[in-house]
Design an enzyme around this catalytic site. Structure first.
Site, PDB file in Angstrom:
ATOM      1  N   ASP A  99     -12.099 -10.201  -1.705  1.00 20.66           N
ATOM      2  CA  ASP A  99     -13.435 -10.361  -1.135  1.00 20.66           C
ATOM      3  C   ASP A  99     -14.370  -9.414  -1.873  1.00 20.66           C
ATOM      4  O   ASP A  99     -13.932  -8.460  -2.503  1.00 20.66           O
ATOM      5  CB  ASP A  99     -13.482 -10.203   0.393  1.00 20.66           C
ATOM      6  CG  ASP A  99     -12.708  -9.024   0.952  1.00 20.66           C
ATOM      7  OD1 ASP A  99     -12.557  -8.017   0.245  1.00 20.66           O
ATOM      8  OD2 ASP A  99     -12.267  -9.102   2.128  1.00 20.66           O
ATOM      9  N   GLU A 113      -6.031 -10.600  -2.081  1.00 18.04           N
ATOM     10  CA  GLU A 113      -6.851 -10.461  -0.858  1.00 18.04           C
ATOM     11  C   GLU A 113      -8.326 -10.365  -1.221  1.00 18.04           C
ATOM     12  O   GLU A 113      -9.070  -9.546  -0.671  1.00 18.04           O
ATOM     13  CB  GLU A 113      -6.433  -9.205  -0.074  1.00 18.04           C
ATOM     14  CG  GLU A 113      -4.973  -9.172   0.294  1.00 18.04           C
ATOM     15  CD  GLU A 113      -4.575  -7.990   1.183  1.00 18.04           C
ATOM     16  OE1 GLU A 113      -5.466  -7.291   1.714  1.00 18.04           O
ATOM     17  OE2 GLU A 113      -3.355  -7.770   1.341  1.00 18.04           O
ATOM     18  N   GLU A 135       0.813  -1.230   0.000  1.00 19.66           N
ATOM     19  CA  GLU A 135       0.000   0.000   0.000  1.00 19.66           C
ATOM     20  C   GLU A 135       0.844   1.277   0.000  1.00 19.66           C
ATOM     21  O   GLU A 135       0.660   2.158   0.835  1.00 19.66           O
ATOM     22  CB  GLU A 135      -0.997  -0.040   1.174  1.00 19.66           C
ATOM     23  CG  GLU A 135      -1.885  -1.284   1.086  1.00 19.66           C
ATOM     24  CD  GLU A 135      -2.842  -1.490   2.260  1.00 19.66           C
ATOM     25  OE1 GLU A 135      -2.868  -0.636   3.173  1.00 19.66           O
ATOM     26  OE2 GLU A 135      -3.567  -2.508   2.256  1.00 19.66           O
ATOM     27  N   ASN A 166       2.192  -4.764  -3.327  1.00 21.38           N
ATOM     28  CA  ASN A 166       0.802  -5.189  -3.145  1.00 21.38           C
ATOM     29  C   ASN A 166      -0.048  -3.979  -2.772  1.00 21.38           C
ATOM     30  O   ASN A 166       0.383  -3.142  -1.964  1.00 21.38           O
ATOM     31  CB  ASN A 166       0.802  -6.231  -2.005  1.00 21.38           C
ATOM     32  CG  ASN A 166      -0.505  -6.961  -1.807  1.00 21.38           C
ATOM     33  OD1 ASN A 166      -1.047  -7.521  -2.750  1.00 21.38           O
ATOM     34  ND2 ASN A 166      -1.004  -6.966  -0.571  1.00 21.38           N
ATOM     35  N   HIS A 175     -10.145  -6.021  -2.887  1.00 23.39           N
ATOM     36  CA  HIS A 175     -11.231  -5.871  -1.905  1.00 23.39           C
ATOM     37  C   HIS A 175     -12.355  -5.117  -2.621  1.00 23.39           C
ATOM     38  O   HIS A 175     -12.354  -3.888  -2.672  1.00 23.39           O
ATOM     39  CB  HIS A 175     -10.749  -5.079  -0.686  1.00 23.39           C
ATOM     40  CG  HIS A 175      -9.755  -5.836   0.139  1.00 23.39           C
ATOM     41  ND1 HIS A 175     -10.077  -6.987   0.826  1.00 23.39           N
ATOM     42  CD2 HIS A 175      -8.433  -5.611   0.390  1.00 23.39           C
ATOM     43  CE1 HIS A 175      -9.007  -7.440   1.467  1.00 23.39           C
ATOM     44  NE2 HIS A 175      -8.000  -6.626   1.205  1.00 23.39           N
TER      45      HIS A 175
END
Ligand code: 9MR
Length: 361
Positions: A283, A281, A175, A216, A252
Site C-alpha cells: 500500500d 502487502e 518481521e 516476510n 507498506h
C-alpha cells in the site's frame, strides 16, 4: 517530492494516461459500470483483469482480505474478479487459529480459502510465527526452550497440515528483524535463539513439502541494514539447505518517506541466491487529504513497483494489502493518513489502478 525510479518520463506518461482516463470517464466510456458498456453488457466482467495481465508475464496479482468484509457483495465481486491470489489479512494468525493451547480453529481461514477456490484463486497463507497477534495463553507466561519449541512445532505443523495442498505459499516467519538488522527480541528469539527460524522452516516443509516457504517483513524494499540482514540470513539458510523458497517484501510505503529506489537491485540480489521474491502487502499511504497531485504520485509509485517486479525474473507477484481504501488498515494505525490503495472507499478505481494496468500491459 522524492523522485521515482523512472523520473520525469514516467510522470509525464502517467499524467497523459491520467488525463486520457479522465476524458474517457467524462465521455462515459471508462471507470464504473457505464464504462464497461463497450466491453459487453453492463456489469459484465471487463475483458482483462489485473490477474489476466499479470499472468501474461508469468506473475500473479493478489489482494489481502479479511472475514468481516466478506458480507459486502460489491466488495467481494471485485475481489473475486480482479485477482488470482488471496491473502487472509488476519484469519490464519496464531490468535485466530490456536485461541487455546492445543485447541485449533480454522474457521476464519477456511472461509477465505473456500471463497478463493470458488474463484480459482490461489492463497498466500499468512502467517505462522510472528511476535504480534499472539494468543494470551502464549504471551501471559514464560516458557522453557523445550516447552516453547514443542508449542511452536505443534502450532506450525497442525496449521500447515490443515492447509496442505490448499495454499501456494506460507509466510513462515514474519518481521524477524529490527530496523538496524539485529534480531527482533521476540519471545521466540529470546527463548530459542536465532535457530527458531530454520526450525520453523523445516517443520513447515515437513508438514507441506509443496508449499513455498517465505520470510516476510516491512521496510526491506530498499537495500539497507534490514534487507542486508535478510540477505545474509537467506544466504546462510540456503548454504545449510534449509527449505526457504522466497523473501516477501511487504512494501507498506508512504509518500512522505520517499520511494525505495533500490527496490529492483534488492529483488535481483535475492534472485541471485536462488530465491523467489514477492511484494506481499503493498500500500502507498499519504497524509490526508488526498489531492490530485498526491494520487498522481501514488500512481507513479504503483507503476514503478510493478515495473520493478516485472523486471526481475524471480519476482513472482504482487499483493495489495486489501484493494480498497474502504478496508485499509492504515487510517486506524496512522491517524491522518490513508488513501493507500488502488480503489477508493466507494470501490472506484483510482489513478493507481490505471497505472498498474499500464505497467502490466
Ligand atoms: O491487516 C491487518 C490488520 O487488520 C490487523 O489489525 C493488524 C494487526 O497488527 O495486522 C494487519 O496486517 C499486518 C500483517 O499481518 C503483517 N504486516 C503488517 C500488516 C499491517 O499491520
Amino acid at each position: 517530492m522524492p523522485s521515482t525510479a523512472h523520473g520525469t518520463a514516467a510522470r509525464t506518461r502517467l499524467t497523459l494516461a491520467g488525463a486520457l482516463a479522465s476524458l474517457l470517464v467524462a465521455a462515459g466510456v471508462a471507470g464504473g459500470p457505464a464504462a464497461r458498456a463497450h466491453e459487453g453488457p453492463a456489469h459484465a466482467k471487463p475483458r482483462t483483469t489485473l490477474a489476466d495481465l499479470a499472468q501474461r508475464h508469468g506473475r500473479y496479482f493478489g489482494s489481502a482480505t479479511d472475514n468481516p468484509e466478506l458480507t459486502d457483495t460489491a466488495y467481494t465481486k471485485t475481489l473475486g474478479d480482479e485477482f488470482d491470489m488471496i491473502t487472509p489479512g488476519n484469519g490464519m494468525k496464531w490468535y485466530a487459529t490456536e485461541p487455546r493451547q492445543g485447541v485449533f480453529d480454522f474457521t476464519a481461514g477456511d472461509e477465505i480459502v473456500g471463497l478463493a477456490r470458488a474463484h480459482h484463486q490461489k492463497i498466500r497463507a499468512h502467517t505462522l510465527v510472528w511476535h504480534s497477534q499472539l494468543p494470551d495463553w502464549l504471551t501471559a507466561r514464560t516458557w522453557t526452550a523445550d516447552e516453547l519449541r514443542a508449542v511452536l512445532k505443534n502450532h506450525i505443523q497442525t496449521e500447515v497440515r490443515h492447509y496442505r495442498g490448499k495454499v501456494y505459499s506460507w509466510d513462515v516467519v514474519n518481521e524477524a528483524f529490527n530496523e538496524d538488522g539485529t534480531y527482533r527480541e521476540t519471545v521466540f528469539y529470546k527463548t530459542l535463539g536465532p535457530g527458531y527460524i530454520a526450525d520453523a522452516l523445516r517443520w513447515a516443509h515437513e508438514a507441506d513439502p509443496r508449499a513455498k516457504l517465505y520470510l516476510n517483513d516491512y521496510n526491506i524494499e530498499a537495500v539497507g541494514p534490514k534487507s542486508d540482514a535478510y540477505y545474509a540470513l537467506a544466504k546462510e539458510l540456503k548454504a545449510r539447505h534449509v527449505p526457504l523458497d522466497g523473501i516477501g517484501l511487504q512494501a507498506h510505503l508512504a509518500l512522505q518517506y520517499g520511494y525505495p529506489t533500490t527496490l529492483e537491485d534488492n529483488l535481483r540480489r535475492f534472485s541471485r541466491l536462488g530465491l523467489d521474491t514477492a511484494l506481499t502487502e503493498v500500500d502507498v499511504r499519504m497524509l490526508l487529504p488526498a489531492t490530485e497531485e498526491k494520487l498522481a504520485q501514488q500512481a507513479d509509485w504503483y507503476r514503478d513497483l510493478t515495473d520493478a517486479c516485472l523486471d526481475v525474473r524471480r519476482c513472482v507477484g504482487i499483493t495489495v494489502w486489501d484493494y480498497t481504501d474502504k478496508y485499509s488498515w492504515i487510517p486506524a494505525f496512522f491517524p491522518g493518513e490513508g488513501a493507500a490503495l488502488p480503489w477508493d472507499e466507494q470501490l472506484a478505481p483510482k489513478p493507481a489502478y490505471f497505472a498498474i494496468r499500464d505497467a502490466l500491459r
